[in-house]
Design a protein around this motif. Structure first.
Motif, PDB file in Angstrom:
ATOM      1  N   SER A  44      36.517  34.608 -46.977  1.00 19.20           N
ATOM      2  CA  SER A  44      37.238  33.374 -46.652  1.00 19.20           C
ATOM      3  C   SER A  44      38.327  33.608 -45.617  1.00 19.20           C
ATOM      4  N   ASN A  45      38.892  34.802 -45.605  1.00 23.30           N
ATOM      5  CA  ASN A  45      39.957  35.111 -44.645  1.00 23.30           C
ATOM      6  C   ASN A  45      39.430  35.726 -43.355  1.00 23.30           C
ATOM      7  N   SER A  46      38.111  35.762 -43.189  1.00 16.51           N
ATOM      8  CA  SER A  46      37.546  36.385 -41.993  1.00 16.51           C
ATOM      9  C   SER A  46      37.251  35.379 -40.880  1.00 16.51           C
ATOM     10  N   PHE A  47      37.461  34.088 -41.138  1.00 16.99           N
ATOM     11  CA  PHE A  47      37.070  33.065 -40.171  1.00 16.99           C
ATOM     12  C   PHE A  47      38.030  33.024 -38.983  1.00 16.99           C
ATOM     13  N   ASP A  48      37.414  33.031 -37.793  1.00 17.99           N
ATOM     14  CA  ASP A  48      38.134  32.852 -36.515  1.00 17.99           C
ATOM     15  C   ASP A  48      39.262  33.857 -36.327  1.00 17.99           C
ATOM     16  N   LYS A  49      39.059  35.074 -36.826  1.00 23.16           N
ATOM     17  CA  LYS A  49      40.041  36.143 -36.606  1.00 23.16           C
ATOM     18  C   LYS A  49      39.727  36.941 -35.332  1.00 23.16           C
ATOM     19  N   GLU A 274      44.865  29.115 -40.813  1.00 20.74           N
ATOM     20  CA  GLU A 274      44.939  28.205 -41.953  1.00 20.74           C
ATOM     21  C   GLU A 274      43.893  27.096 -41.889  1.00 20.74           C
ATOM     22  N   ILE A 275      43.214  26.947 -40.766  1.00 21.88           N
ATOM     23  CA  ILE A 275      42.280  25.833 -40.612  1.00 21.88           C
ATOM     24  C   ILE A 275      41.141  25.914 -41.624  1.00 21.88           C
ATOM     25  N   HIS A 276      40.684  27.129 -41.909  1.00 23.61           N
ATOM     26  CA  HIS A 276      39.566  27.289 -42.841  1.00 23.61           C
ATOM     27  C   HIS A 276      39.927  26.816 -44.249  1.00 23.61           C
ATOM     28  N   PHE A 277      41.208  26.756 -44.563  1.00 25.23           N
ATOM     29  CA  PHE A 277      41.641  26.370 -45.909  1.00 25.23           C
ATOM     30  C   PHE A 277      42.116  24.915 -45.967  1.00 25.23           C
ATOM     31  N   ASP A 278      41.952  24.175 -44.858  1.00 20.24           N
ATOM     32  CA  ASP A 278      42.397  22.784 -44.802  1.00 20.24           C
ATOM     33  C   ASP A 278      41.250  21.881 -45.221  1.00 20.24           C
ATOM     34  N   GLN A 279      41.377  21.285 -46.403  1.00 16.40           N
ATOM     35  CA  GLN A 279      40.295  20.448 -46.936  1.00 16.40           C
ATOM     36  C   GLN A 279      40.470  18.975 -46.596  1.00 16.40           C
ATOM     37  N   SER A 280      41.510  18.641 -45.834  1.00 15.24           N
ATOM     38  CA  SER A 280      41.713  17.238 -45.472  1.00 15.24           C
ATOM     39  C   SER A 280      40.623  16.747 -44.521  1.00 15.24           C
ATOM     40  N   ASP A 281      39.960  17.689 -43.792  1.00 18.46           N
ATOM     41  CA  ASP A 281      38.883  17.289 -42.892  1.00 18.46           C
ATOM     42  C   ASP A 281      37.592  16.981 -43.629  1.00 18.46           C
ATOM     43  N   GLY A 282      37.472  17.534 -44.854  1.00 19.58           N
ATOM     44  CA  GLY A 282      36.217  17.396 -45.572  1.00 19.58           C
ATOM     45  C   GLY A 282      35.125  18.282 -45.017  1.00 19.58           C
ATOM     46  N   GLY A 283      35.504  19.363 -44.338  1.00 25.63           N
ATOM     47  CA  GLY A 283      34.517  20.273 -43.768  1.00 25.63           C
ATOM     48  C   GLY A 283      33.722  20.976 -44.843  1.00 25.63           C
ATOM     49  N   SER A 284      32.445  21.241 -44.554  1.00 26.01           N
ATOM     50  CA  SER A 284      31.566  21.857 -45.546  1.00 26.01           C
ATOM     51  C   SER A 284      31.914  23.311 -45.804  1.00 26.01           C
ATOM     52  N   GLN A 285      32.620  23.950 -44.855  1.00 28.91           N
ATOM     53  CA  GLN A 285      32.904  25.377 -44.994  1.00 28.91           C
ATOM     54  C   GLN A 285      34.279  25.648 -45.591  1.00 28.91           C
ATOM     55  N   VAL A 287      37.593  26.001 -47.913  1.00 23.34           N
ATOM     56  CA  VAL A 287      37.785  26.441 -49.290  1.00 23.34           C
ATOM     57  C   VAL A 287      39.259  26.260 -49.643  1.00 23.34           C
ATOM     58  N   SER A 288      39.514  25.856 -50.862  1.00 24.17           N
ATOM     59  CA  SER A 288      40.887  25.615 -51.303  1.00 24.17           C
ATOM     60  C   SER A 288      41.618  26.937 -51.492  1.00 24.17           C
ATOM     61  N   LYS A 289      42.788  27.050 -50.862  1.00 25.56           N
ATOM     62  CA  LYS A 289      43.592  28.265 -51.024  1.00 25.56           C
ATOM     63  C   LYS A 289      44.136  28.355 -52.446  1.00 25.56           C
ATOM     64  N   VAL A 290      44.409  27.213 -53.050  1.00 27.97           N
ATOM     65  CA  VAL A 290      44.869  27.212 -54.439  1.00 27.97           C
ATOM     66  C   VAL A 290      43.786  27.797 -55.338  1.00 27.97           C
ATOM     67  N   PHE A 291      42.528  27.404 -55.072  1.00 27.94           N
ATOM     68  CA  PHE A 291      41.407  27.917 -55.859  1.00 27.94           C
ATOM     69  C   PHE A 291      41.270  29.427 -55.660  1.00 27.94           C
ATOM     70  N   LEU A 292      41.419  29.887 -54.410  1.00 32.12           N
ATOM     71  CA  LEU A 292      41.322  31.322 -54.128  1.00 32.12           C
ATOM     72  C   LEU A 292      42.430  32.083 -54.848  1.00 32.12           C
ATOM     73  N   ASN A 293      43.654  31.573 -54.780  1.00 32.35           N
ATOM     74  CA  ASN A 293      44.764  32.241 -55.450  1.00 32.35           C
ATOM     75  C   ASN A 293      44.559  32.259 -56.960  1.00 32.35           C
TER      76      ASN A 293
END
Length: 802
Positions: A44-49, A274-285, A287-293
């Protein structure tokens, strides 16, 4: 030397098979959970690095406060993209996107219809400067400089023009059908990203095309008051510029240009990471950072329980190895050598636990595949996974093994060889520690059981609540974007002709969905107007009957743009108790006068986390996106869906769609909660297993130490029931203490979670008691089995040597 340690350790492990099996199984459960969670977090933390200067890249967003809460939006007003680099210093580069949805792609060459895609976007040249790619044809400087030009990815090139080279497709035409036909010429081909990325676009149309089409108003890019999540703005800041400087500059821009009437809007900066963890877009990819934590926290708890198990059992059994330590010290063994010997045993067990954990992790992947991020593949030979297992084996060896090793190495050889194992009449740190570790283990287990039980109780309550509409036998399908109202009406009419269809309706969204359209309405009050914030639903005249809504006053709308309906909450909001009083009332909505024709009952148009809002039901046929169908009861649903999908294919031959059930869409509101419940459920099961394993090993050993006491009591006339009660009462006290420690953390978490629901159960305290009682019974069962076995032993066999 180390080889000798391992050989001796291996012999000790084989000699104590029950102890070894208990440790390996408990530790492998904890390691497998942590291994899988590590892979999820790493992925989850590997996106767009991989982009250059990722720490300098931000997405500009916006937060608007309408008075009843803040609403984040990843989009920005169109004019901001025009002026941001002029009015804000420290911007090294800006890049703009406007994403399109369900765009139909047509190739004049060969007259091929490629179907609809969500991977088309308008983009400017700045986007490719912030996110550079390898160019297979064309150049980043010129390819998007002119209107009606497009850059495609290598994947699109292979799909559209199979067998052709990048240089061969330059100059070819592609037609994109959205609000209008876009005839674009291919001016560049870029390589696809091989790394994990949230930028999945494959077709990039030049941003200047929007202005050339005179569609800035259509796309809402000509006004500071329009905000659409499709309008994305990225910036790369200068190295020496701070985030606070940029935010201060954006605040000035918002104060200067945004309409503050009735609301308070501000711009935000979202780091690329932080974009990968932003669920306001409703993106399919995303993931909730709260869920990960939460996963990380659960993994650490499970692993800690396994370590506590190890420490608890090892310190208990350390007494039995006192003579071994005495002999080693008498023969010249040093304290450090003894510590290394016992740590070697610990490491060997953890090594085997790591091997077993790989098999367990694979089983967990199969069971929880639907809960894992899409695209995650667990490669056990990856460098980071090998490093994780290597690191965790050494860390666990120290954490779990150092204290028992020190206990063993500190035995006095003279007292150990005399058989003096405990200091009678004195405080024993070992006994004290074992009791407290057992308490911590079972406190965690009880807390997990309470959490899972209460969450399940709330979910059952939510699913049983009346929603104010009829969701049985209602199916729906999404209409192709911007395909025209004529085709939508034709589909509704054709579907309505089926004998198994009661009625069909067109609407902007479902009767209950996660979409939210808000606006304001002006209601006459004496000589002035009062503004109210309301929710809006776009419906036709059949919507009320299809969804089983009740008309409390007046009548249903008749597909007239100057007529609206309202819900009961609206009448209360404007201070009217009798719904009949608002029928026929003229109000100002959308800058035009509208007449209220009817009042419908309140219904939950969104999740039960929210209160029912005042609502206006309006008629805007251009915005219809959904066909709702009410089916007759008793008909074959699979056959009905197949027949309706056949009609859909006739009217929309280039589009694919599926009829789905309304109740399935409503169930998706609580997917995140069900994920939490199921993950906690698995953690609960594992915590109980680990705690039970520890208690099983500990009780078998401690009861074995009391066999002489039990035999003497039997000789003196004690019954089996008395012996069982004597041994069990100590564990009853431990479970009671565990229960007391578990209650508050569980209560705190559940109170916070339940407060997110407007419709919720009262805290079910009886579940707390049942959870504690269940763990107590399990504990008594485990201890009772060992106690009963010991009590059944013939005292003569135990006391024959005394």
């Amino acid at each position: 030397m180390f080889r000798n340690y391992l050989i001796i350790a291996w012999r000790n492990l084989k000699r104590n098979k029950l102890r070894t099996a208990t440790h390996i199984l408990g530790l492998s459960i904890g390691i497998s959970i942590c291994f899988l969670i590590f892979n999820i977090v790493w992925y989850s933390n590997s996106f767009d690095k991989f982009h250059p200067d990722t720490e300098q890249i931000f997405r500009v967003g916006m937060i608007t406060d309408f008075g009843d809460g803040e609403f984040p939006n990843s989009g920005t007003p169109g004019p901001l993209g025009e002026v941001i680099d002029k009015e804000l210093t420290g911007i090294a580069q800006k890049g703009r996107l406007y994403t399109l949805w369900e765009t139909l792609v047509f190739l004049p060459e060969g007259q091929k219809v490629m179907g609809r895609t969500n991977n088309v976007t308008f983009a400017d040249a700045g986007f490719f400067r912030i996110f550079p790619r390898k160019w297979l044809a064309g150049s980043p400087e010129n390819s998007l400089a002119n209107p009606y030009t497009a850059v495609i990815s290598h994947a699109s090139m292979q799909k559209y023009f199979p067998g052709q080279e990048p240089s061969q497709v330059l100059g070819k035409e592609i037609f994109y059908y959205d609000s209008d036909t876009i005839n674009a010429q291919i001016t560049g081909v870029v390589a696809d990203f091989e790394e994990n990325t949230d930028f999945l676009f494959t077709d990039f149309i030049s941003y200047s095309t929007i202005r050339s089409m005179d569609k800035e108003n259509w796309f809402g890019l000509d006004s500071w008051g329009n905000v659409n999540s499709s309008s994305q703005l990225f910036i790369k800041k200068e190295t020496l510029k701070t985030d606070s400087d940029l935010l201060a500059g954006l605040t000035k821009i918002s104060e200067k240009n945004l309409n503050q009437e009735g609301g308070n809007s501000r711009f935000t900066l979202q780091p690329l990471a932080e974009i990968h963890f932003d669920q306001s877009d409703g993106g399919s990819q995303t993931v909730s950072k709260v869920f990960l934590n939460g996963l990380i926290f659960i993994g650490l708890i499970i692993l800690s329980l396994a370590c506590l198990n190890f420490i608890n059992l090892e310190t208990a059994q350390a007494i039995g190895r006192a003579k071994e330590v005495g002999i080693r010290k008498t023969l010249g063994g040093g304290k450090s050598q003894l510590v290394l010997q016992f740590l070697s045993e610990t490491y060997l067990m953890i090594f085997f636990a790591c091997l077993l954990s790989l098999a367990m992790a694979e089983a967990l992947v199969m069971v929880f595949r639907n809960y894992l991020p899409s695209g995650l593949e667990v490669n056990y030979l990856k460098l980071e996974n090998i490093g994780f297992l290597t690191l965790i084996s050494f860390v666990l060896t120290l954490l779990a093994g150092i204290y028992p090793s020190l206990i063993l190495a500190n035995y006095d050889p003279q007292r150990a060889l005399k058989g003096e194992k405990e200091q009678n009449g004195k405080f024993s740190i070992g006994v004290f520690l074992r009791k407290n570790l057992t308490v911590l283990q079972f406190a965690s287990s009880i807390a997990f059981i309470i959490l899972v039980s209460v969450i399940s109780f709330q979910m059952k309550y939510v699913s049983s609540q009346p929603l104010g509409f009829d969701r049985d036998a209602v199916v729906y399908t999404q209409l192709p974007f911007m395909a025209g109202i004529d085709k939508a009406e034709r589909l509704r009419e054709r579907v309505s002709q089926f004998s198994f269809v009661k009625s069909a309706s067109l609407s902007g969204d479902l009767v209950s969905s996660d979409g939210l359209w808000t606006s304001d309405i002006y209601v006459p009050q004496d000589t002035s107007e009062t503004r109210y914030y309301i929710q809006v639903k776009n419906i036709d005249s059949a919507f009320v009957s299809v969804n089983g809504l009740k008309i409390l006053a007046g009548k249903s709308s008749s597909n007239q743009t100057d007529e609206i309906m309202v819900n009961e909450a609206f009448t209360k909001e404007i201070g009217v108790n009798n719904p009949d009083e608002v029928v026929g009332k003229l109000v100002r909505f959308g800058a035009n006068q509208r007449k209220i024709t009817g009042v419908v009952n309140d219904f939950n148009s969104r999740t039960l986390r929210e209160e029912i809002r005042p609502m206006v039901l309006t008629y805007v046929p251009e915005g219809f996106n959904v066909l709702n169908v009410k089916l007759e009861s008793g008909y074959n649903l699979a056959l009905a869906k197949a027949e309706m999908e056949g009609i859909f294919k006739e009217i929309y031959p280039y589009d694919a769609s599926e009829f789905k059930f309304l109740d399935e869409a409503i169930a998706k509101f609580y997917e995140e909660d069900l994920k939490i419940r199921n993950v906690l459920g698995m953690a609960c099961i594992l915590a109980v297993i680990i705690s039970a394993l520890g208690l099983f090993g500990l009780s078998s050993y401690t009861i074995a130490q009391r066999t002489k006491e039990i035999s003497i009591r039997k000789v003196l006339g004690a019954s089996i029931a008395q012996i069982l009660g004597l041994i069990s009462k100590e564990y009853v006290v431990l479970i009671l203490v565990s229960f007391v420690l578990a209650v508050y953390p569980a209560y705190y978490f559940l109170s916070e979670w339940l407060n997110n629901f407007s419709y919720k159960v009262e805290m079910p305290y009886f579940i707390y008691l049942l959870s504690g009682l269940g763990v107590l019974l399990l504990c008594l069962l485990i201890v009772g089995i060992h106690s009963y076995s010991a009590a059944q032993t013939n005292p003569a066999k135990i006391l024959k040597d005394e």
